[in-house]
Design an enzyme around this catalytic site. Structure first.
Site, PDB file in Angstrom:
ATOM      1  N   HIS A 294      12.074  -7.761 -12.940  1.00  0.00           N
ATOM      2  CA  HIS A 294      13.027  -7.882 -11.836  1.00  0.00           C
ATOM      3  C   HIS A 294      14.368  -7.246 -12.167  1.00  0.00           C
ATOM      4  O   HIS A 294      15.007  -6.652 -11.306  1.00  0.00           O
ATOM      5  CB  HIS A 294      13.234  -9.355 -11.501  1.00  0.00           C
ATOM      6  CG  HIS A 294      12.117  -9.913 -10.687  1.00  0.00           C
ATOM      7  ND1 HIS A 294      11.627 -11.169 -10.850  1.00  0.00           N
ATOM      8  CD2 HIS A 294      11.386  -9.360  -9.699  1.00  0.00           C
ATOM      9  CE1 HIS A 294      10.641 -11.378  -9.992  1.00  0.00           C
ATOM     10  NE2 HIS A 294      10.471 -10.286  -9.296  1.00  0.00           N
TER      11      HIS A 294
ATOM     12  N   ASN B 155      -1.007   1.936  -6.418  1.00  0.00           N
ATOM     13  CA  ASN B 155      -0.692   1.027  -7.536  1.00  0.00           C
ATOM     14  C   ASN B 155      -1.924   0.193  -7.881  1.00  0.00           C
ATOM     15  O   ASN B 155      -2.328   0.089  -9.038  1.00  0.00           O
ATOM     16  CB  ASN B 155       0.453   0.073  -7.170  1.00  0.00           C
ATOM     17  CG  ASN B 155       1.701   0.796  -6.726  1.00  0.00           C
ATOM     18  OD1 ASN B 155       1.891   1.957  -7.057  1.00  0.00           O
ATOM     19  ND2 ASN B 155       2.541   0.133  -5.961  1.00  0.00           N
TER      20      ASN B 155
ATOM     21  N   ARG C 129       6.486  -4.837   3.075  1.00  0.00           N
ATOM     22  CA  ARG C 129       5.740  -5.835   2.290  1.00  0.00           C
ATOM     23  C   ARG C 129       6.186  -7.224   2.736  1.00  0.00           C
ATOM     24  O   ARG C 129       7.147  -7.783   2.194  1.00  0.00           O
ATOM     25  CB  ARG C 129       6.034  -5.659   0.794  1.00  0.00           C
ATOM     26  CG  ARG C 129       5.466  -4.390   0.172  1.00  0.00           C
ATOM     27  CD  ARG C 129       5.831  -4.345  -1.310  1.00  0.00           C
ATOM     28  NE  ARG C 129       5.029  -3.430  -2.077  1.00  0.00           N
ATOM     29  CZ  ARG C 129       5.432  -2.224  -2.510  1.00  0.00           C
ATOM     30  NH1 ARG C 129       6.647  -1.798  -2.217  1.00  0.00           N
ATOM     31  NH2 ARG C 129       4.620  -1.465  -3.221  1.00  0.00           N
TER      32      ARG C 129
ATOM     33  N   CYS D  86       1.222   4.976  -0.026  1.00  0.00           N
ATOM     34  CA  CYS D  86       2.475   4.222  -0.143  1.00  0.00           C
ATOM     35  C   CYS D  86       2.675   3.592  -1.521  1.00  0.00           C
ATOM     36  O   CYS D  86       3.598   2.805  -1.703  1.00  0.00           O
ATOM     37  CB  CYS D  86       2.558   3.157   0.944  1.00  0.00           C
ATOM     38  SG  CYS D  86       1.235   1.937   0.845  1.00  0.00           S
TER      39      CYS D  86
HETATM   40  C1  PEP Z   1      -0.139  -0.427  -3.839  1.00  0.00           C
HETATM   41  O1  PEP Z   1      -0.962  -1.203  -4.344  1.00  0.00           O
HETATM   42  O2  PEP Z   1      -0.063   0.784  -4.129  1.00  0.00           O
HETATM   43  C2  PEP Z   1       0.839  -0.914  -2.851  1.00  0.00           C
HETATM   44  C3  PEP Z   1       1.620  -0.099  -2.197  1.00  0.00           C
HETATM   45  O3  PEP Z   1       0.919  -2.256  -2.677  1.00  0.00           O
HETATM   46  P1  PEP Z   1       1.642  -3.271  -3.704  1.00  0.00           P
HETATM   47  O4  PEP Z   1       2.373  -2.449  -4.709  1.00  0.00           O
HETATM   48  O5  PEP Z   1       2.542  -4.116  -2.858  1.00  0.00           O
HETATM   49  O6  PEP Z   1       0.469  -4.017  -4.257  1.00  0.00           O
END
Ligand code: PEP
Ligand code: MG
Length: 539
Positions: free
Chosen positions: A187, A446, A291, A494
Site C-alpha cells: 500500500h 494481472n 474496481r 486492463c
Molecule cells: C487483472 O487481473 O488484470 C485486473 C485488471 O484485475 P485486478 O488487478 O483487480 O485483479
C-alpha cells in the site's frame, strides 16, 4: 540488494519512479525508554489512553489524506478497536505485566506471524502493526503518539514504512523512500506512485550512517554520501527524466493515440470516484475498469444501494458521452472483505472470489445489480464480471441482472440492462472464449499471468517467471483478440501490462487497440505509442 564495494551504492527494486537528492534519514529505531509501572488498573488505564491517542492520530491522518489513503489506514483503525486483538493484552496486564511490556510482546508476536506469511500482501501489513506498536509505546513511555519529524526533501530509509508514517511526512519539498524490505505491491508503494514520490524497495542491508543520499527510482539505486561525479551523473539523469515527462504530457494533450493508422483507445482504471480528480484523467477516452470492491469496507458494513448508485452516477456524469465499464465486486484473493469474503481459505486466489463469490451471495450481489441497473439509465455504462471461468457463470449473472431490472421496472423505477461483458483472466475462459455470449471482453493480465505461470501475483521474488510477456500469456491474449476480431466483439486489456511501456509493442502486435491504464500512466503510454508509430521503438 548488494553494496557496491567501491562506493556506497545499493540496488533494489523500483516501486515508484523518480529521483531524490537530500539528507539521509533512518527512521525505524523503535521507541526506547521505560514506562514506570503501577497497579494493573493503572496499567490498563494507561494502555487505554495510549490506544485512544494512537487511534486519534491515525484517524486524523486518514481524514486529512482522504480517498484511497483513508481506506488503507482503516486496517489500523479497526485493529485498535478489535476486542479479540486487545483482550490477551489486557489479560497479561491483569496478570501483572506492565502495559508497555504486554503491548509490545503481543504486537511482536503478531508481527512475526505476518512476516512469516507466504503471501507478500500479508507480509506488507506487518509494518502497519509495527507502526501501531511504536505509536502506543511512545505514548506509554511519556511522549506523544506522533513520530519524530523528518526534514523536508529527505531520502527516508527504513526496514519498511507503514502508510500512516508515509502520510505524516511532508513531501512538499520532494524526497524519496528507500526500503530495505518492502514490496512494489504494498500500500505504501501505491501511495508513493500516486503522489509521485520515488521509492526503491528490497535494498537488503544498509548499515552505514550517512549524511546525504541519491535515490534513483528508475535504476532502483541508493547512493550514500555521493561524490561530486556521482551527483553530476545523477543530476543529468534526473534532468533527462524531467524532460521526458514534460514531453509525455505535451503528447497527452493531443487528440488521439494511433498506431499504423488505427486509433488506440486509452481509457483509465479507477478504484474510486476521487481517482477521476487525477490531473491526467480528463484526457482519457473513458473508464475501462472501475474496481467496485474498493467501495466495500469504507464504512460500517457493505455499502447500500443508494451509496453505490451515487458513486456510479458520479463516474457516469464525469464521463459524459465516454464509455464507462464498471466491474462487479471482485472481492477475495488479495482483497479480503470482512463480512463478505470467506475466512480461512487455504488458497484464496483459487477460492471463492470475484463472480464466484457474488453468485454465492445473491443478497449482496442483488444490491449492486440494482444500483447498476438504475445507473445504466444515466450514461454510457457497460458492466463486466470478474473471474469468470465458464459460460454458465456469465448466464447465471445475466439472469440475476435481468430479474433485478424487471423487479425495478415493475415498481416504475427507471432501470435498464446494460451491455454485459467478462474479464478474461482465468485461462479456462481464454481457452474457450468462443463459448461466451458476452458483448465485450476485457483481459485482466494481472490474474491471467498469475494463473498461466502459476506465480502468485503478490510474490515479488519470482522474477522472470512471473513476467506477463511470457509466450504462454501472450498466446492467450492473442487468442482472445483474434476471436473478438472475427466475431465483432470488442476486446480491451486492463491489467498492469497496459501501462507498462515494455509490454506495449507486444500488446499492439497481438492486435489490441484498446488499453485501460492507471491515470498516472496515461502520458507515458501515449508517448510510447507515439514513438512506436513513428518507428522509434527505443521506449
Ligand atoms: C487483472 O487481473 O488484470 C485486473 C485488471 O484485475 P485486478 O488487478 O483487480 O485483479
Ligand atoms: Mg483480476
Amino acid at each position: 540488494m548488494r553494496a557496491d564495494l567501491a562506493r556506497l551504492a545499493y540496488r533494489g527494486r523500483t516501486a515508484s519512479i523518480g529521483f531524490a537528492h537530500g539528507p539521509f534519514v533512518r527512521v525505524d529505531a523503535a521507541p526506547s525508554g521505560r514506562h514506570a509501572s503501577g497497579t494493573p488498573e493503572d496499567e490498563k488505564r494507561a494502555l487505554r489512553a495510549a490506544l485512544e491517542s494512537g487511534g486519534r492520530q491515525i484517524a486524523s491522518l486518514a481524514h486529512a489524506a482522504g480517498g484511497e489513503a483513508a481506506q488503507i489506514l482503516e486496517f489500523q483503525v479497526v485493529l485498535l478497536d478489535d476486542e479479540d486483538f486487545l483482550d490477551p493484552v489486557f489479560a497479561a496486564i491483569a496478570a501483572g505485566a506492565p502495559a508497555d511490556a504486554a503491548w509490545s510482546s503481543a504486537l511482536d508476536e503478531q508481527i512475526a506471524d505476518y512476516n512469516s506469511a507466504s503471501d507478500e500482501y500479508l507480509q506488507a501489513r506487518s509494518s502497519d502493526l509495527a507502526d501501531l506498536r511504536d505509536r502506543v509505546l511512545r505514548t506509554l513511555r511519556g511522549g506523544t503518539a506522533e513520530a519524530p519529524k523528518i526534514p523536508g526533501g529527505a531520502v527516508v530509509c527504513a526496514e519498511d514504512l507503514p502508510p500512516s508514517r508515509f502520510l505524516e511526512i511532508d513531501w512538499s519539498n520532494g524526497g524519496g523512500v528507500a526500503l530495505l524490505r518492502g514490496s512494489p505491491t504494498s500500500h505504501v508503494a501505491l501511495l508513493a506512485r500516486s503522489r509521485g514520490i520515488p521509492m526503491v524497495v528490497q535494498l537488503g542491508t544498509v548499515a552505514e550512517p550517512a549524511q546525504a543520499a541519491l535515490l534513483d527510482g528508475e535504476r532502483a539505486t541508493l547512493e550514500l554520501d555521493p561524490s561530486a561525479q556521482q551527483i553530476d551523473v545523477f543530476e543529468r539523469r534526473r534532468d533527462a527524466h524531467r524532460k521526458s515527462r514534460a514531453a509525455a504530457h505535451a503528447i497527452l494533450r493531443r487528440p488521439a493515440a494511433s498506431w499504423g493508422g488505427e486509433k488506440i483507445k486509452l481509457l483509465i482504471n479507477i478504484q474510486r470516484v476521487d481517482d477521476l480528480d487525477h490531473v491526467d484523467a480528463q484526457y482519457a477516452d473513458g473508464v475501462g475498469l472501475m474496481r467496485t470492491e474498493f467501495l466495500l469496507g469504507q464504512g460500517a458494513g457493505l455499502p447500500d444501494e443508494e451509496t453505490q448508485y451515487l458513486a456510479y452516477d458520479a463516474v457516469l456524469r464525469w464521463a459524459g458521452n465516454r464509455p464507462v465499464t464498471i466491474r462487479t465486486f471482485d472481492a477475495g484473493g488479495d482483497k479480503p472483505v470482512p463480512g463478505f469474503t470467506e475466512d480461512g481459505e487455504a488458497n484464496p486466489f483459487l477460492g471463492v472470489r470475484g463472480l464466484r463469490l457474488c453468485l454465492a451471495r445473491p443478497d449482496v450481489f442483488a444490491v449492486q445489480l440494482r444500483a447498476l441497473a438504475r445507473a445504466a439509465t444515466l450514461g454510457n455504462l457497460r458492466v463486466m464480471f470478474p473471474m469468470v471461468t465458464t459460460p454458465d457463470e456469465l448466464e447465471a449473472a445475466r439472469s440475476a441482472f435481468v430479474d433485478v431490472v424487471r423487479a425495478l421496472q415493475a415498481r416504475r423505477i427507471p432501470a435498464v440492462l446494460p451491455e454485459l461483458g467478462i474479464m478474461v483472466e482465468v485461462p479456462a475462459a481464454a481457452l474457450t472464449i468462443e463459448r461466451f455470449k458476452a458483448s465485450f471482453f476485457s483481459i485482466g493480465s494481472n490474474d491471467l499471468a498469475q494463473y498461466v505461470t502459476a506465480c502468485d501475483r503478490t510474490n515479488g521474488t519470482l522474477g522472470k517467471l512471473s513476467d506477463p510477456l511470457q509466450p504462454a500469456v501472450l498466446e492467450l491474449i492473442g487468442r482472445t483478440v483474434d476471436y473478438g476480431r472475427r466475431a465483432g466483439i470488442s476486446v480491451s486489456l486492463c491489467g498492469e501490462m497496459a501501462g507498462d511501456p515494455r509490454c506495449i509493442p507486444a500488446l499492439l502486435s497481438c492486435g489490441l487497440r484498446e488499453l485501460s491504464v492507471n491515470p498516472s500512466a496515461l502520458a507515458q503510454v501515449k508517448q510510447t505509442i507515439d514513438r512506436l508509430s513513428r518507428g522509434d521503438a527505443r521506449d
